[in-house]
Design a protein around this motif. Sequence first.
Motif, PDB file in Angstrom:
ATOM      1  N   UNK A 132       3.947 -19.512 -16.245  1.00  0.00           N
ATOM      2  CA  UNK A 132       4.627 -18.224 -16.370  1.00  0.00           C
ATOM      3  C   UNK A 132       5.357 -17.882 -15.073  1.00  0.00           C
ATOM      4  N   UNK A 133       6.239 -16.886 -15.141  1.00  0.00           N
ATOM      5  CA  UNK A 133       7.102 -16.509 -14.024  1.00  0.00           C
ATOM      6  C   UNK A 133       6.875 -15.059 -13.618  1.00  0.00           C
ATOM      7  N   UNK A 134       7.590 -14.648 -12.580  1.00  0.00           N
ATOM      8  CA  UNK A 134       7.575 -13.239 -12.189  1.00  0.00           C
ATOM      9  C   UNK A 134       8.089 -12.370 -13.336  1.00  0.00           C
ATOM     10  N   UNK A 135       9.084 -12.858 -14.059  1.00  0.00           N
ATOM     11  CA  UNK A 135       9.631 -12.091 -15.183  1.00  0.00           C
ATOM     12  C   UNK A 135       8.539 -11.817 -16.214  1.00  0.00           C
ATOM     13  N   UNK A 136       7.688 -12.812 -16.480  1.00  0.00           N
ATOM     14  CA  UNK A 136       6.557 -12.630 -17.390  1.00  0.00           C
ATOM     15  C   UNK A 136       5.659 -11.495 -16.893  1.00  0.00           C
ATOM     16  N   UNK A 137       5.281 -11.562 -15.610  1.00  0.00           N
ATOM     17  CA  UNK A 137       4.414 -10.523 -15.055  1.00  0.00           C
ATOM     18  C   UNK A 137       5.063  -9.151 -15.180  1.00  0.00           C
ATOM     19  N   UNK A 162       0.834  -1.211   0.000  1.00  0.00           N
ATOM     20  CA  UNK A 162       0.000   0.000   0.000  1.00  0.00           C
ATOM     21  C   UNK A 162       0.863   1.253   0.000  1.00  0.00           C
ATOM     22  N   UNK A 163       1.932   1.263   0.796  1.00  0.00           N
ATOM     23  CA  UNK A 163       2.824   2.432   0.852  1.00  0.00           C
ATOM     24  C   UNK A 163       3.472   2.695  -0.504  1.00  0.00           C
ATOM     25  N   UNK A 164       3.932   1.645  -1.158  1.00  0.00           N
ATOM     26  CA  UNK A 164       4.571   1.822  -2.464  1.00  0.00           C
ATOM     27  C   UNK A 164       3.573   2.321  -3.497  1.00  0.00           C
ATOM     28  N   UNK A 165       2.365   1.822  -3.438  1.00  0.00           N
ATOM     29  CA  UNK A 165       1.318   2.228  -4.382  1.00  0.00           C
ATOM     30  C   UNK A 165       0.897   3.675  -4.125  1.00  0.00           C
ATOM     31  N   UNK A 166       0.633   4.006  -2.862  1.00  0.00           N
ATOM     32  CA  UNK A 166       0.138   5.333  -2.506  1.00  0.00           C
ATOM     33  C   UNK A 166       1.178   6.424  -2.709  1.00  0.00           C
ATOM     34  N   UNK A 167       2.438   6.101  -2.533  1.00  0.00           N
ATOM     35  CA  UNK A 167       3.487   7.112  -2.617  1.00  0.00           C
ATOM     36  C   UNK A 167       3.843   7.457  -4.061  1.00  0.00           C
ATOM     37  N   UNK A 168       3.298   6.700  -5.019  1.00  0.00           N
ATOM     38  CA  UNK A 168       3.614   6.968  -6.417  1.00  0.00           C
ATOM     39  C   UNK A 168       5.085   6.748  -6.727  1.00  0.00           C
ATOM     40  N   UNK A 169       5.688   5.783  -6.064  1.00  0.00           N
ATOM     41  CA  UNK A 169       7.117   5.526  -6.242  1.00  0.00           C
ATOM     42  C   UNK A 169       7.369   4.630  -7.435  1.00  0.00           C
ATOM     43  N   UNK A 170       8.626   4.443  -7.768  1.00  0.00           N
ATOM     44  CA  UNK A 170       9.023   3.690  -8.956  1.00  0.00           C
ATOM     45  C   UNK A 170       9.034   2.193  -8.786  1.00  0.00           C
ATOM     46  N   UNK A 171       8.708   1.700  -7.599  1.00  0.00           N
ATOM     47  CA  UNK A 171       8.682   0.264  -7.344  1.00  0.00           C
ATOM     48  C   UNK A 171       7.299  -0.153  -6.873  1.00  0.00           C
ATOM     49  N   UNK A 172       6.981  -1.424  -7.110  1.00  0.00           N
ATOM     50  CA  UNK A 172       5.749  -2.021  -6.614  1.00  0.00           C
ATOM     51  C   UNK A 172       6.099  -3.371  -6.009  1.00  0.00           C
ATOM     52  N   UNK A 173       5.270  -3.814  -5.074  1.00  0.00           N
ATOM     53  CA  UNK A 173       5.403  -5.155  -4.516  1.00  0.00           C
ATOM     54  C   UNK A 173       4.528  -6.065  -5.349  1.00  0.00           C
ATOM     55  N   UNK A 174       5.120  -7.131  -5.851  1.00  0.00           N
ATOM     56  CA  UNK A 174       4.400  -8.065  -6.712  1.00  0.00           C
ATOM     57  C   UNK A 174       4.285  -9.393  -5.981  1.00  0.00           C
ATOM     58  N   UNK A 175       3.110  -9.998  -6.079  1.00  0.00           N
ATOM     59  CA  UNK A 175       2.868 -11.278  -5.420  1.00  0.00           C
ATOM     60  C   UNK A 175       2.387 -12.289  -6.439  1.00  0.00           C
ATOM     61  N   UNK A 176       2.952 -13.489  -6.368  1.00  0.00           N
ATOM     62  CA  UNK A 176       2.500 -14.610  -7.195  1.00  0.00           C
ATOM     63  C   UNK A 176       2.430 -15.804  -6.264  1.00  0.00           C
ATOM     64  N   UNK A 177       1.208 -16.260  -5.981  1.00  0.00           N
ATOM     65  CA  UNK A 177       1.036 -17.320  -4.991  1.00  0.00           C
ATOM     66  C   UNK A 177       1.438 -16.785  -3.630  1.00  0.00           C
ATOM     67  N   UNK A 178       2.404 -17.448  -2.981  1.00  0.00           N
ATOM     68  CA  UNK A 178       2.877 -16.944  -1.689  1.00  0.00           C
ATOM     69  C   UNK A 178       4.288 -16.378  -1.798  1.00  0.00           C
ATOM     70  N   UNK A 179       4.698 -16.016  -3.003  1.00  0.00           N
ATOM     71  CA  UNK A 179       6.020 -15.431  -3.218  1.00  0.00           C
ATOM     72  C   UNK A 179       5.896 -13.949  -3.548  1.00  0.00           C
ATOM     73  N   UNK A 180       6.894 -13.190  -3.089  1.00  0.00           N
ATOM     74  CA  UNK A 180       6.892 -11.739  -3.260  1.00  0.00           C
ATOM     75  C   UNK A 180       8.203 -11.282  -3.875  1.00  0.00           C
ATOM     76  N   UNK A 181       8.131 -10.174  -4.618  1.00  0.00           N
ATOM     77  CA  UNK A 181       9.336  -9.513  -5.118  1.00  0.00           C
ATOM     78  C   UNK A 181       9.012  -8.062  -5.426  1.00  0.00           C
ATOM     79  N   UNK A 182      10.051  -7.236  -5.470  1.00  0.00           N
ATOM     80  CA  UNK A 182       9.892  -5.843  -5.878  1.00  0.00           C
ATOM     81  C   UNK A 182      10.069  -5.762  -7.382  1.00  0.00           C
ATOM     82  N   UNK A 183       9.232  -4.963  -8.042  1.00  0.00           N
ATOM     83  CA  UNK A 183       9.297  -4.787  -9.492  1.00  0.00           C
ATOM     84  C   UNK A 183       9.151  -3.308  -9.825  1.00  0.00           C
ATOM     85  N   UNK A 184       9.473  -2.975 -11.043  1.00  0.00           N
ATOM     86  CA  UNK A 184       9.319  -1.606 -11.521  1.00  0.00           C
ATOM     87  C   UNK A 184       7.835  -1.265 -11.651  1.00  0.00           C
TER      88      UNK A 184
END
Length: 194
Positions: free
Chosen positions: A151-156, A50-72
Amino acid sequence: MTDAATVSDLEAFYEALLFVAERPLALAELAEQASVPRAQAEGALAALEADLQDAGRGLRLQRLGDEYQLVTAPEVGERLAGYAAREVARVTPAALEALAIIAYRQPCTRAEVERVRGVDSDYVIRSLLHRRLVAEVGRRDTPGRPILYGTTFTFLERFGLTSLDELPALSSNAAGLVAATSQDGEAIRIPDAG
Protein backbone atom coordinates in the motif's frame (compact mmCIF):
# COMPACT_ATOMS: atom_id res chain seq x y z
CA MET A 1 19.65 22.19 18.31
CA THR A 2 19.07 23.92 21.61
CA ASP A 3 17.75 27.30 20.48
CA ALA A 4 13.91 27.25 20.49
CA ALA A 5 13.75 29.74 17.60
CA THR A 6 16.00 27.50 15.51
CA VAL A 7 13.81 24.47 16.23
CA SER A 8 10.77 26.54 15.28
CA ASP A 9 12.48 27.66 12.07
CA LEU A 10 13.31 24.06 11.15
CA GLU A 11 9.69 22.99 11.84
CA ALA A 12 8.41 25.82 9.63
CA PHE A 13 10.86 24.85 6.88
CA TYR A 14 9.74 21.21 6.99
CA GLU A 15 6.06 22.18 7.02
CA ALA A 16 6.56 24.32 3.89
CA LEU A 17 8.78 21.75 2.17
CA LEU A 18 6.35 18.89 2.77
CA PHE A 19 3.45 21.08 1.65
CA VAL A 20 5.01 21.77 -1.77
CA ALA A 21 6.54 18.30 -2.24
CA GLU A 22 4.75 16.21 -4.83
CA ARG A 23 5.75 12.98 -3.11
CA PRO A 24 6.65 11.70 0.36
CA LEU A 25 10.17 12.70 1.40
CA ALA A 26 12.66 10.40 3.14
CA LEU A 27 14.23 11.40 6.44
CA ALA A 28 17.70 11.46 4.84
CA GLU A 29 16.44 13.84 2.15
CA LEU A 30 14.76 16.09 4.71
CA ALA A 31 17.96 16.24 6.78
CA GLU A 32 20.00 17.01 3.67
CA GLN A 33 17.62 19.77 2.55
CA ALA A 34 17.98 21.51 5.93
CA SER A 35 21.72 20.71 6.28
CA VAL A 36 21.16 19.12 9.69
CA PRO A 37 21.91 15.65 11.14
CA ARG A 38 19.21 12.99 10.77
CA ALA A 39 18.52 12.96 14.52
CA GLN A 40 17.90 16.70 14.50
CA ALA A 41 15.61 16.40 11.48
CA GLU A 42 13.70 13.59 13.17
CA GLY A 43 13.30 15.70 16.32
CA ALA A 44 11.96 18.66 14.33
CA LEU A 45 9.55 16.38 12.48
CA ALA A 46 8.31 14.92 15.79
CA ALA A 47 7.77 18.46 17.09
CA LEU A 48 5.93 19.41 13.88
CA GLU A 49 3.73 16.33 14.19
CA ALA A 50 2.86 17.23 17.79
CA ASP A 51 2.19 20.88 16.90
CA LEU A 52 -0.15 19.93 14.07
CA GLN A 53 -1.99 17.44 16.27
CA ASP A 54 -2.26 19.73 19.31
CA ALA A 55 -3.33 22.80 17.36
CA GLY A 56 -6.36 21.01 15.91
CA ARG A 57 -5.35 22.13 12.43
CA GLY A 58 -6.49 20.73 9.10
CA LEU A 59 -3.20 18.97 8.33
CA ARG A 60 -1.33 16.09 9.91
CA LEU A 61 2.19 14.76 9.45
CA GLN A 62 2.06 11.20 8.17
CA ARG A 63 4.94 8.76 8.37
CA LEU A 64 5.40 5.48 6.52
CA GLY A 65 8.75 3.84 7.20
CA ASP A 66 11.25 6.69 6.99
CA GLU A 67 9.17 8.80 4.60
CA TYR A 68 7.02 11.77 5.59
CA GLN A 69 4.25 13.81 4.00
CA LEU A 70 1.52 16.24 4.99
CA VAL A 71 -2.05 14.93 4.75
CA THR A 72 -5.54 16.14 5.53
CA ALA A 73 -6.59 15.68 9.16
CA PRO A 74 -9.26 12.98 9.62
CA GLU A 75 -11.45 15.46 11.54
CA VAL A 76 -12.04 17.53 8.41
CA GLY A 77 -12.28 14.55 6.08
CA GLU A 78 -16.07 14.36 6.17
CA ARG A 79 -16.38 18.00 5.16
CA LEU A 80 -13.98 17.41 2.26
CA ALA A 81 -15.66 14.22 1.08
CA GLY A 82 -17.66 15.97 -1.66
CA TYR A 83 -14.54 17.45 -3.17
CA ALA A 84 -12.60 14.18 -2.93
CA ALA A 85 -15.48 12.23 -4.53
CA ARG A 86 -15.21 14.40 -7.61
CA GLU A 87 -11.47 13.74 -7.78
CA VAL A 88 -11.41 9.95 -7.41
CA ALA A 89 -13.88 7.44 -8.76
CA ARG A 90 -15.31 4.93 -6.31
CA VAL A 91 -13.36 1.73 -5.75
CA THR A 92 -15.30 -1.36 -6.83
CA PRO A 93 -16.02 -4.13 -4.31
CA ALA A 94 -13.57 -6.42 -6.15
CA ALA A 95 -10.84 -3.79 -5.98
CA LEU A 96 -11.60 -3.14 -2.31
CA GLU A 97 -11.30 -6.87 -1.61
CA ALA A 98 -7.91 -7.04 -3.36
CA LEU A 99 -6.79 -3.87 -1.58
CA ALA A 100 -7.65 -5.38 1.80
CA ILE A 101 -5.62 -8.51 1.00
CA ILE A 102 -2.63 -6.43 -0.05
CA ALA A 103 -2.94 -4.18 3.01
CA TYR A 104 -2.85 -7.09 5.46
CA ARG A 105 -0.39 -9.35 3.61
CA GLN A 106 2.04 -6.85 2.19
CA PRO A 107 4.31 -7.24 0.51
CA CYS A 108 2.49 -9.82 -1.59
CA THR A 109 2.27 -10.96 -5.19
CA ARG A 110 -0.70 -10.96 -7.55
CA ALA A 111 -0.79 -14.78 -7.28
CA GLU A 112 -1.20 -14.52 -3.50
CA VAL A 113 -4.08 -12.08 -3.93
CA GLU A 114 -5.69 -14.43 -6.46
CA ARG A 115 -5.23 -17.42 -4.15
CA VAL A 116 -7.18 -15.65 -1.38
CA ARG A 117 -9.85 -14.17 -3.72
CA GLY A 118 -10.18 -17.29 -5.86
CA VAL A 119 -10.38 -15.28 -9.12
CA ASP A 120 -8.07 -13.50 -11.56
CA SER A 121 -7.00 -10.19 -10.04
CA ASP A 122 -4.91 -8.65 -12.82
CA TYR A 123 -7.47 -5.96 -13.71
CA VAL A 124 -8.23 -4.94 -10.11
CA ILE A 125 -4.56 -4.68 -9.22
CA ARG A 126 -3.96 -2.54 -12.31
CA SER A 127 -6.84 -0.28 -11.24
CA LEU A 128 -5.38 -0.01 -7.72
CA LEU A 129 -1.99 0.86 -9.22
CA HIS A 130 -3.65 3.49 -11.43
CA ARG A 131 -5.37 5.04 -8.40
CA ARG A 132 -2.03 4.95 -6.53
CA LEU A 133 -3.54 2.94 -3.68
CA VAL A 134 -0.89 0.24 -4.16
CA ALA A 135 2.58 0.29 -5.67
CA GLU A 136 5.24 -2.16 -6.77
CA VAL A 137 7.59 -2.48 -3.81
CA GLY A 138 10.03 -5.08 -5.13
CA ARG A 139 10.24 -8.59 -6.46
CA ARG A 140 10.01 -11.92 -4.65
CA ASP A 141 13.25 -13.88 -4.74
CA THR A 142 11.64 -16.95 -6.32
CA PRO A 143 11.57 -18.32 -9.88
CA GLY A 144 9.98 -15.80 -12.22
CA ARG A 145 10.69 -12.99 -9.71
CA PRO A 146 7.02 -11.97 -9.32
CA ILE A 147 6.24 -8.36 -8.47
CA LEU A 148 5.50 -7.56 -4.83
CA TYR A 149 2.76 -5.04 -4.05
CA GLY A 150 2.24 -2.88 -0.99
CA THR A 151 0.00 0.00 0.00
CA THR A 152 0.96 3.67 -0.43
CA PHE A 153 0.59 7.00 1.32
CA THR A 154 -2.50 7.56 -0.84
CA PHE A 155 -4.03 4.40 0.68
CA LEU A 156 -3.36 5.67 4.20
CA GLU A 157 -4.77 9.09 3.33
CA ARG A 158 -7.95 7.76 1.68
CA PHE A 159 -8.71 5.50 4.62
CA GLY A 160 -7.83 8.04 7.32
CA LEU A 161 -4.86 6.11 8.70
CA THR A 162 -1.54 7.50 9.84
CA SER A 163 0.22 4.11 9.76
CA LEU A 164 -0.47 0.49 8.88
CA ASP A 165 -0.54 -0.28 12.62
CA GLU A 166 -3.97 1.41 12.68
CA LEU A 167 -5.53 -1.23 10.39
CA PRO A 168 -8.43 -2.84 12.27
CA ALA A 169 -7.84 -6.32 13.65
CA LEU A 170 -9.24 -9.12 11.53
CA SER A 171 -11.90 -11.58 12.62
CA SER A 172 -10.55 -15.09 13.18
CA ASN A 173 -12.04 -16.31 9.87
CA ALA A 174 -10.53 -13.46 7.87
CA ALA A 175 -7.22 -13.81 9.72
CA GLY A 176 -7.11 -17.48 8.75
CA LEU A 177 -7.47 -16.61 5.08
CA VAL A 178 -4.99 -13.77 5.15
CA ALA A 179 -2.42 -15.54 7.35
CA ALA A 180 -1.99 -18.42 4.92
CA THR A 181 1.62 -18.81 3.88
CA SER A 182 2.83 -17.81 0.45
CA GLN A 183 3.86 -20.40 -2.13
CA ASP A 184 7.47 -20.28 -0.97
CA GLY A 185 6.40 -20.91 2.64
CA GLU A 186 7.11 -17.38 3.86
CA ALA A 187 4.84 -16.39 6.75
CA ILE A 188 2.78 -13.24 6.28
CA ARG A 189 2.48 -10.51 8.97
CA ILE A 190 -1.03 -9.55 10.06
CA PRO A 191 -2.36 -7.65 13.06
CA ASP A 192 -3.66 -9.74 15.96
CA ALA A 193 -7.33 -10.60 15.64
CA GLY A 194 -9.07 -8.96 18.60
